[in-house]
Write an enzyme that holds these catalytic residues in place. Structure first.
Site, PDB file in Angstrom:
ATOM      1  N   ARG A  99       0.115   9.144   0.405  1.00 27.58           N
ATOM      2  CA  ARG A  99      -0.731   9.325   1.602  1.00 27.58           C
ATOM      3  C   ARG A  99      -0.218   8.502   2.788  1.00 27.58           C
ATOM      4  O   ARG A  99      -0.574   8.769   3.936  1.00 27.58           O
ATOM      5  CB  ARG A  99      -2.190   8.951   1.304  1.00 27.58           C
ATOM      6  CG  ARG A  99      -2.378   7.504   0.946  1.00 27.58           C
ATOM      7  CD  ARG A  99      -3.796   7.089   0.595  1.00 27.58           C
ATOM      8  NE  ARG A  99      -3.750   5.737   0.046  1.00 27.58           N
ATOM      9  CZ  ARG A  99      -3.477   5.436  -1.214  1.00 27.58           C
ATOM     10  NH1 ARG A  99      -3.305   6.396  -2.096  1.00 27.58           N
ATOM     11  NH2 ARG A  99      -3.378   4.175  -1.619  1.00 27.58           N
ATOM     12  N   ASN A 100       0.590   7.480   2.519  1.00 24.49           N
ATOM     13  CA  ASN A 100       1.120   6.649   3.603  1.00 24.49           C
ATOM     14  C   ASN A 100       2.566   6.971   3.957  1.00 24.49           C
ATOM     15  O   ASN A 100       3.222   6.209   4.663  1.00 24.49           O
ATOM     16  CB  ASN A 100       0.978   5.165   3.252  1.00 24.49           C
ATOM     17  CG  ASN A 100      -0.475   4.725   3.349  1.00 24.49           C
ATOM     18  OD1 ASN A 100      -1.242   5.285   4.134  1.00 24.49           O
ATOM     19  ND2 ASN A 100      -0.859   3.746   2.554  1.00 24.49           N
TER      20      ASN A 100
ATOM     21  N   ASP B  11       1.938   2.706   7.786  1.00 29.29           N
ATOM     22  CA  ASP B  11       0.781   1.968   7.321  1.00 29.29           C
ATOM     23  C   ASP B  11       1.125   0.566   6.825  1.00 29.29           C
ATOM     24  O   ASP B  11       1.156   0.295   5.630  1.00 29.29           O
ATOM     25  CB  ASP B  11       0.105   2.754   6.199  1.00 29.29           C
ATOM     26  CG  ASP B  11      -1.386   2.780   6.426  1.00 29.29           C
ATOM     27  OD1 ASP B  11      -1.908   1.772   6.899  1.00 29.29           O
ATOM     28  OD2 ASP B  11      -2.004   3.804   6.142  1.00 29.29           O
TER      29      ASP B  11
ATOM     30  N   ASP C 238       0.845  -1.198   0.000  1.00 28.09           N
ATOM     31  CA  ASP C 238       0.000   0.000   0.000  1.00 28.09           C
ATOM     32  C   ASP C 238       0.881   1.250   0.000  1.00 28.09           C
ATOM     33  O   ASP C 238       0.608   2.210   0.712  1.00 28.09           O
ATOM     34  CB  ASP C 238      -0.931  -0.041   1.217  1.00 28.09           C
ATOM     35  CG  ASP C 238      -2.092   0.945   1.105  1.00 28.09           C
ATOM     36  OD1 ASP C 238      -2.279   1.532   0.019  1.00 28.09           O
ATOM     37  OD2 ASP C 238      -2.800   1.136   2.103  1.00 28.09           O
TER      38      ASP C 238
HETATM   39  P1  ADP Z   1      -5.214   4.071   7.833  1.00 29.21           P
HETATM   40  O1  ADP Z   1      -4.155   3.619   6.908  1.00 29.21           O
HETATM   41  O2  ADP Z   1      -5.658   3.027   8.775  1.00 29.21           O
HETATM   42  O3  ADP Z   1      -6.332   4.678   7.088  1.00 29.21           O
HETATM   43  P2  ADP Z   1      -3.247   5.970   8.727  1.00 29.21           P
HETATM   44  O4  ADP Z   1      -2.255   5.255   9.544  1.00 29.21           O
HETATM   45  O5  ADP Z   1      -2.848   6.261   7.316  1.00 29.21           O
HETATM   46  O6  ADP Z   1      -4.610   5.223   8.770  1.00 29.21           O
HETATM   47  O7  ADP Z   1      -3.600   7.332   9.469  1.00 29.21           O
HETATM   48  C1  ADP Z   1      -4.542   8.271   8.977  1.00 29.21           C
HETATM   49  C2  ADP Z   1      -3.988   9.694   9.059  1.00 29.21           C
HETATM   50  O8  ADP Z   1      -3.628  10.039  10.400  1.00 29.21           O
HETATM   51  C3  ADP Z   1      -2.697   9.887   8.260  1.00 29.21           C
HETATM   52  O9  ADP Z   1      -2.954  10.194   6.918  1.00 29.21           O
HETATM   53  C4  ADP Z   1      -2.029  11.051   8.981  1.00 29.21           C
HETATM   54  O10 ADP Z   1      -2.554  12.272   8.538  1.00 29.21           O
HETATM   55  C5  ADP Z   1      -2.436  10.793  10.436  1.00 29.21           C
HETATM   56  N1  ADP Z   1      -1.368  10.032  11.110  1.00 29.21           N
HETATM   57  C6  ADP Z   1      -1.238   8.686  11.179  1.00 29.21           C
HETATM   58  N2  ADP Z   1      -0.147   8.309  11.851  1.00 29.21           N
HETATM   59  C7  ADP Z   1       0.470   9.449  12.234  1.00 29.21           C
HETATM   60  C8  ADP Z   1       1.679   9.742  12.961  1.00 29.21           C
HETATM   61  N3  ADP Z   1       2.483   8.755  13.410  1.00 29.21           N
HETATM   62  N4  ADP Z   1       1.997  11.038  13.161  1.00 29.21           N
HETATM   63  C9  ADP Z   1       1.207  12.022  12.682  1.00 29.21           C
HETATM   64  N5  ADP Z   1       0.073  11.817  11.991  1.00 29.21           N
HETATM   65  C10 ADP Z   1      -0.313  10.558  11.765  1.00 29.21           C
HETATM   66 MG    MG Z   2      -3.351   5.267   5.418  1.00 28.13          MG
END
Ligand code: ADP
Ligand code: MG
Length: 456
Positions: A326-327, A340, A322
């Site tokens: 965005r990740n 992610d 993935d």
């Molecule tokens: P998922 O993949 O389950 O949808 P994510 O891990 O991508 O969720 O997290 C969603 C959003 O939260 C990210 O796009 C980012 O903006 C924020 N985020 C996630 N992890 C972090 C982190 N370690 N520090 C800062 N922001 C984060």
């Molecule tokens: Mg994500």
């Protein structure tokens, strides 16, 4: 330096080498200036062993070094998936009966997804010439056999219990009927405790909501005087296993360009605690700053950081599946890190019929579920395109449903405006229809490092 005496402390046995991560089980104040004081839950890194097997030279998270008593700490262990060969996933009642009727021994069993109750399971057992089916109910993050009176954290615990004792079933479980091909894995919650990854909820302070993920909300938090990100699982029953799998993958990874797992909070709400990345995800970062703020140097830095993390995953034979802007998350020092690991897998993977981000996924992965480090390289090419187009959505003028067809006929996106030719050349090689002809991350990293050294 005096050896702390406490009946509860276990004897220290195995030797730890330089770089080993340990986590403190007790507070240690130290009694000499050479000692390194720490608090329960602190993570320390071994700098070197000493002549005394009970003492190590260690380093804390702020870089301070000193003597660490081995009996006060435990080595942090990786959490691995436990095999569940008897779990067959989505098969029907009839299929289960056909399989067990072929086997025909008392106590042969398998577990499958419930057909009628989504999220529940069914335990099918061969007994006295027939197959009995028991419903396994999932609620509040626990499992129970309908009518039974024991609660379990997961299927592995449940199966172990009924292997020891029929406890109300027609027979105890004797022989697992293994699923052919790829079997599923599960995470045992207690492995996170044994591995030293559990964080107490009281030590964690939630500050504000910063994002929404697929499994739940993401908060900024404070843990031991450092900012952290806290991902909170919203639908406990459904997603707990997937969520814990992501965490278990992260326990085995440590790289400056991978978002680091700090620990997990267990209990009613599972939380995944990672290092805090103050500038958020790369797509939003690119879109909000744009060409006026983001320089060539920043772009090549982000590209190299990401590639370095991917090279590390490639060396561990871990496939991300993935990879997309965005990740990628950016911290206050402008370091980019890959995050992610929700879909990440070791080794060979096959059909799970998942939903994949079409515009980022290689054709062979979309069509045949053929994911590999080479399909990650395809996604990396798309990520580079996002990076150099300042966060545009790939294939801007092509409807989603037509992307694969165009790509297979040879269509490729043009170079974004101002994109260095070496970068565009890397994109095109990443988008070779033949996976074997795509570069490895190792090769790509070499090129990027060269390019970086000449980019101002
Ligand atoms: P998922 O993949 O389950 O949808 P994510 O891990 O991508 O969720 O997290 C969603 C959003 O939260 C990210 O796009 C980012 O903006 C924020 N985020 C996630 N992890 C972090 C982190 N370690 N520090 C800062 N922001 C984060
Ligand atoms: Mg994500």
């Amino acid at each position: 330096m005096t050896m702390p005496m406490d009946q509860n402390h276990q004897q220290h046995q195995e030797a730890w080498s330089r770089g080993t991560q340990v986590v403190a089980n007790y507070n240690f104040e130290g009694s000499s200036p050479d000692d390194l004081p720490f608090k329960k839950g602190d993570v320390l890194t071994i700098v070197q062993p000493t002549k005394d097997p009970n003492w190590y030279k260690g380093k804390n998270e702020s870089g301070k070094e000193g003597m660490v008593p081995a009996t006060y700490v435990q080595k942090r262990k990786e959490v691995h998936l436990q095999a569940m060969p008897w779990y067959h996933g989505k098969i029907s009642r009839e299929e289960a009966e056909a399989l067990l009727n072929d086997f025909r021994e008392e106590g042969d069993f398998l577990v499958r997804d419930s057909v009628h109750f989504q999220g529940d399971y069914t335990l099918s057992i061969y007994f006295e010439g027939m197959v009995d089916h028991y419903r396994i109910i999932a609620k509040h993050n626990k499992l129970e056999v309908d009518g039974g009176d024991c609660l379990f954290d997961n299927l592995i615990q449940l199966v172990e219990h009924y292997q020891n004792d029929a406890d109300g079933l027609c027979t105890k479980l004797i022989r697992a009927l293994p699923k052919k091909g790829d079997s599923f894995g599960a995470v045992r919650i207690q492995d996170f405790e044994a591995g030293g990854w559990v964080i107490q909820k009281k030590d964690l302070q939630e500050i504000e909501l910063i994002g929404r993920g697929e499994f739940g909300d993401v908060y900024k938090g404070l843990y031991k005087n450092q900012f952290v990100a806290v991902k909170q699982l919203k639908d406990q029953d459904r997603a707990a296993q997937a969520f814990l799998k992501e965490a278990s993958v992260m326990t085995s990874l440590r790289h400056p360009n991978l978002v680091q797992l700090i620990g997990v909070v267990l209990g009613d709400t599972i939380r995944l605690v990672t290092e805090f990345m103050g500038k958020g995800n790369l797509v939003e970062y690119l879109r909000s700053r744009g060409r006026s703020v983001i320089q060539k140097k920043d772009q090549i830095d982000f590209a190299t950081d990401t590639c370095a993390a991917m090279e590390y995953l490639e060396s561990k034979k871990l496939v991300h599946r993935d990879l997309a802007a965005r990740n990628i998350l950016i911290n206050e020092n402008n370091t980019a890190k890959v995050s992610d690991f929700g879909l990440a897998k070791y080794g060979d993977y096959s059909t799970e019929g998942g939903k994949f981000p079409i515009k980022w996924t290689a054709p062979e992965a979309l069509k045949n579920n053929n994911f590999s480090n080479k399909s990650d390289m395809w996604s990396y090419g798309i990520l580079l395109w996002e990076l150099y187009s300042f966060g545009r959505v790939p294939y801007p003028r092509i409807p989603l449903a037509d992307v694969v067809m165009h790509v297979e006929k040879g269509y490729r996106m043009e170079a974004p405006e101002g994109c260095p030719k070496q970068i565009y050349s890397l994109m095109l090689r990443a988008w070779n229809l033949n996976p074997a002809e795509r570069p490895t991350f190792k090769e790509a990293l070499q090129e990027l490092q060269n390019l970086r050294s000449t980019t101002v």
